[in-house]
Write a protein that holds these residues in place. Structure first.
Motif, PDB file in Angstrom:
ATOM      1  N   GLY A 198       3.118  44.154  43.165  1.00  0.00           N
ATOM      2  CA  GLY A 198       3.688  42.832  42.982  1.00  0.00           C
ATOM      3  C   GLY A 198       3.928  42.559  41.519  1.00  0.00           C
ATOM      4  O   GLY A 198       3.603  43.382  40.648  1.00  0.00           O
ATOM      5  N   LEU A 199       4.491  41.381  41.213  1.00  0.00           N
ATOM      6  CA  LEU A 199       4.785  40.997  39.840  1.00  0.00           C
ATOM      7  C   LEU A 199       4.314  39.566  39.594  1.00  0.00           C
ATOM      8  O   LEU A 199       4.444  38.694  40.458  1.00  0.00           O
ATOM      9  CB  LEU A 199       6.287  41.092  39.560  1.00  0.00           C
ATOM     10  CG  LEU A 199       6.926  42.486  39.621  1.00  0.00           C
ATOM     11  CD1 LEU A 199       8.433  42.369  39.509  1.00  0.00           C
ATOM     12  CD2 LEU A 199       6.371  43.375  38.516  1.00  0.00           C
ATOM     13  N   THR A 200       3.779  39.344  38.415  1.00  0.00           N
ATOM     14  CA  THR A 200       3.412  37.989  38.015  1.00  0.00           C
ATOM     15  C   THR A 200       4.670  37.251  37.561  1.00  0.00           C
ATOM     16  O   THR A 200       5.752  37.845  37.450  1.00  0.00           O
ATOM     17  CB  THR A 200       2.405  38.015  36.863  1.00  0.00           C
ATOM     18  OG1 THR A 200       3.035  38.585  35.705  1.00  0.00           O
ATOM     19  CG2 THR A 200       1.177  38.845  37.229  1.00  0.00           C
ATOM     20  N   ALA A 201       4.536  35.959  37.273  1.00  0.00           N
ATOM     21  CA  ALA A 201       5.682  35.179  36.799  1.00  0.00           C
ATOM     22  C   ALA A 201       6.211  35.734  35.481  1.00  0.00           C
ATOM     23  O   ALA A 201       7.393  35.590  35.166  1.00  0.00           O
ATOM     24  CB  ALA A 201       5.270  33.722  36.629  1.00  0.00           C
ATOM     25  N   ALA A 202       5.339  36.413  34.728  1.00  0.00           N
ATOM     26  CA  ALA A 202       5.754  37.013  33.461  1.00  0.00           C
ATOM     27  C   ALA A 202       6.329  38.413  33.647  1.00  0.00           C
ATOM     28  O   ALA A 202       6.689  39.081  32.664  1.00  0.00           O
ATOM     29  CB  ALA A 202       4.569  37.065  32.505  1.00  0.00           C
ATOM     30  N   GLY A 203       6.417  38.844  34.888  1.00  0.00           N
ATOM     31  CA  GLY A 203       6.996  40.159  35.163  1.00  0.00           C
ATOM     32  C   GLY A 203       6.042  41.315  34.999  1.00  0.00           C
ATOM     33  O   GLY A 203       6.473  42.471  34.968  1.00  0.00           O
ATOM     34  N   LYS A 204       4.740  41.044  34.952  1.00  0.00           N
ATOM     35  CA  LYS A 204       3.759  42.114  34.813  1.00  0.00           C
ATOM     36  C   LYS A 204       3.287  42.588  36.191  1.00  0.00           C
ATOM     37  O   LYS A 204       3.086  41.776  37.094  1.00  0.00           O
ATOM     38  CB  LYS A 204       2.559  41.624  34.008  1.00  0.00           C
ATOM     39  CG  LYS A 204       2.888  41.294  32.562  1.00  0.00           C
ATOM     40  CD  LYS A 204       1.635  40.885  31.802  1.00  0.00           C
ATOM     41  CE  LYS A 204       1.964  40.591  30.341  1.00  0.00           C
ATOM     42  NZ  LYS A 204       0.747  40.196  29.576  1.00  0.00           N
ATOM     43  N   PRO A 205       3.097  43.918  36.369  1.00  0.00           N
ATOM     44  CA  PRO A 205       2.628  44.444  37.656  1.00  0.00           C
ATOM     45  C   PRO A 205       1.246  43.905  38.008  1.00  0.00           C
ATOM     46  O   PRO A 205       0.371  43.800  37.148  1.00  0.00           O
ATOM     47  CB  PRO A 205       2.585  45.965  37.426  1.00  0.00           C
ATOM     48  CG  PRO A 205       3.505  46.207  36.276  1.00  0.00           C
ATOM     49  CD  PRO A 205       3.371  44.993  35.395  1.00  0.00           C
ATOM     50  N   THR A 224       3.968  37.736  43.109  1.00  0.00           N
ATOM     51  CA  THR A 224       4.993  37.893  44.146  1.00  0.00           C
ATOM     52  C   THR A 224       5.043  39.351  44.584  1.00  0.00           C
ATOM     53  O   THR A 224       5.248  40.247  43.743  1.00  0.00           O
ATOM     54  CB  THR A 224       6.381  37.481  43.626  1.00  0.00           C
ATOM     55  OG1 THR A 224       6.333  36.123  43.195  1.00  0.00           O
ATOM     56  CG2 THR A 224       7.444  37.637  44.711  1.00  0.00           C
ATOM     57  N   PRO A 225       4.841  39.641  45.859  1.00  0.00           N
ATOM     58  CA  PRO A 225       4.847  41.043  46.310  1.00  0.00           C
ATOM     59  C   PRO A 225       6.232  41.665  46.228  1.00  0.00           C
ATOM     60  O   PRO A 225       7.261  40.981  46.358  1.00  0.00           O
ATOM     61  CB  PRO A 225       4.369  40.951  47.757  1.00  0.00           C
ATOM     62  CG  PRO A 225       4.722  39.569  48.187  1.00  0.00           C
ATOM     63  CD  PRO A 225       4.584  38.702  46.967  1.00  0.00           C
ATOM     64  N   VAL A 226       6.263  42.958  46.007  1.00  0.00           N
ATOM     65  CA  VAL A 226       7.512  43.715  46.080  1.00  0.00           C
ATOM     66  C   VAL A 226       7.945  43.772  47.539  1.00  0.00           C
ATOM     67  O   VAL A 226       7.124  43.994  48.436  1.00  0.00           O
ATOM     68  CB  VAL A 226       7.318  45.140  45.518  1.00  0.00           C
ATOM     69  CG1 VAL A 226       8.528  46.024  45.830  1.00  0.00           C
ATOM     70  CG2 VAL A 226       7.056  45.095  44.021  1.00  0.00           C
ATOM     71  N   VAL A 227       9.236  43.576  47.794  1.00  0.00           N
ATOM     72  CA  VAL A 227       9.773  43.624  49.149  1.00  0.00           C
ATOM     73  C   VAL A 227      10.878  44.666  49.203  1.00  0.00           C
ATOM     74  O   VAL A 227      11.783  44.675  48.349  1.00  0.00           O
ATOM     75  CB  VAL A 227      10.326  42.249  49.589  1.00  0.00           C
ATOM     76  CG1 VAL A 227      10.970  42.359  50.969  1.00  0.00           C
ATOM     77  CG2 VAL A 227       9.211  41.207  49.591  1.00  0.00           C
TER      78      VAL A 227
END
Length: 382
Positions: A198-205, A224-227
């Protein structure tokens, strides 16, 4: 029979059944097609050991007649002891007597079976999920060899299949093989939400879910999970691994059978890419792919040299390998106290495994054509 206690849950690093096929189908075919100089080079990097022990079929100096190979993927991480790993992917690879057709039959990891006693580790035996066999066999110094031996004995006891050879591949090796290929082309056949990436709001894994001791998932706030949406695309090694690991949040709700299908599709994609003109015509790339495969494998060849295996299996290629779904990809579940939800194999699935012992899998498929897996390049047809 008394159910054995479930072993402790560990963080999972899923590996895939498919690495095996890379070894004993695509790689063998690619080696032969590319020439013996590459074969000799990669064979030097393959780790060989006794994985099957006394449970192996008769050891021999050449390969004649039908061949059965046990392919095992584990969930072991680099920082995890061997005896903490269960076999996450279990495949019976059956090669017909003429060595021109191979069938990959996945045995669901949650299949309920009787595990034989293992005097070497002090395990008393009992009823459990089949993927526990590897872990019980690897305890108390059994290691990878002990795990494979008990798993092979469990399959022989339950289904009558004796194996001529076996292979195990690690997680890092799987991802590195795909990356050495430059990624893999796959067609996603259902919307798949990752519980690992997934990714945080800052775009970090970040990991998007946590899992409690009962196996329930809990979303991580702010991640946010990767879909993976349906459609054909090029996946890196990390993306391919993550996609084929998923079973919890599949759009069709098909769980382990969906994951099994995706793993089979991945296998076909790797086979196609390994044998493609772009790989075979590029000596540097081919060398990198085959060397990576060799480093990632531990094999028991059943007393036959690896060059002889390659020569005798030269009739196999990506097009001659067929994947088969047990239970026709449908659930037959039972809840067992202490073990949770387990899978039962239907009478038809047990017949399929029996047909492995009589080299009559082709006859079974003729009567059950919808049990065929596949669809790596045409996911919408599945």
């Amino acid at each position: 029979m008394t159910a054995t206690a479930p072993l402790p849950r560990h963080r999972r690093r899923r590996t895939v059944l498919l690495r095996w096929a890379v070894v004993l189908t695509a790689v063998l075919a690619a080696l032969v097609g590319a020439g013996w100089i590459f074969a000799v080079h990669v064979l030097g990097s393959v780790k060989q050991t006794d994985l099957l022990g006394a449970d192996a079929a008769t050891r021999h100096a050449d390969i004649t007649g039908p061949v059965n190979v046990l392919l095992v993927g584990t969930d072991q991480r680099a920082d995890q002891p061997v005896d903490a790993a269960r076999s996450d992917s279990i495949i019976a690879l059956h090669v017909t007597a003429d060595h021109r057709t191979a069938y990959l039959i996945s045995i669901p990891r949650d299949t309920l079976v009787h595990l034989p006693a293992d005097p070497a580790t002090g395990f008393a035996g009992g009823t459990n999920k089949i993927n526990a066999a590897f872990q019980y066999g690897s305890q108390r110094g059994g290691g990878i060899s002990g795990g494979v031996k008990l798993l092979a004995e469990t399959i022989r006891t339950a289904y009558g299949i004796r194996f001529d050879a076996a292979s195990v591949v690690d997680f890092a090796g799987f991802q590195q093989v795909v990356d050495a290929l430059g990624g893999v082309n796959m067609c996603i056949d259902e919307r798949t939400t990752s519980i690992h990436a997934g990714l945080t709001a800052a775009g970090k894994p970040a990991q998007p879910f946590t899992e409690d001791s009962a196996g329930r998932l809990h979303p991580v706030r702010g991640v946010t999970p990767v879909v993976y949406e349906p459609g054909c695309r090029h996946l890196s090694g990390a993306q391919a691994l993550d996609y084929v690991r998923q079973r919890n949040l599949l759009a069709r709700g098909d769980g382990d059978y969906g994951r099994q299908r995706h793993q089979q599709q991945f296998l076909e994609a790797v086979l196609a890419q390994t044998g493609s003109a772009g790989t075979l015509a590029d000596p540097v790339k081919l060398d990198r792919v085959l060397t990576t495969v060799g480093h990632s494998m531990t094999v028991d060849t059943g007393g036959v040299s690896l060059p002889d295996w390659i020569f005798d299996m030269r009739g196999l290629n990506g097009g001659s390998v067929q994947t088969i779904r047990t239970n026709d990809g449908k659930f037959d579940s039972v809840n067992v106290p202490g073990l949770g939800s387990c899978q039962l194999l239907t009478a038809a699935s047990r017949q399929l495994l029996h047909d492995v012992t009589t080299d009559s899998v082709g006859t079974f498929l003729a009567a059950h054509p919808d049990w065929r897996g596949g669809g790596a390049t045409g996911g919408s047809s599945l």
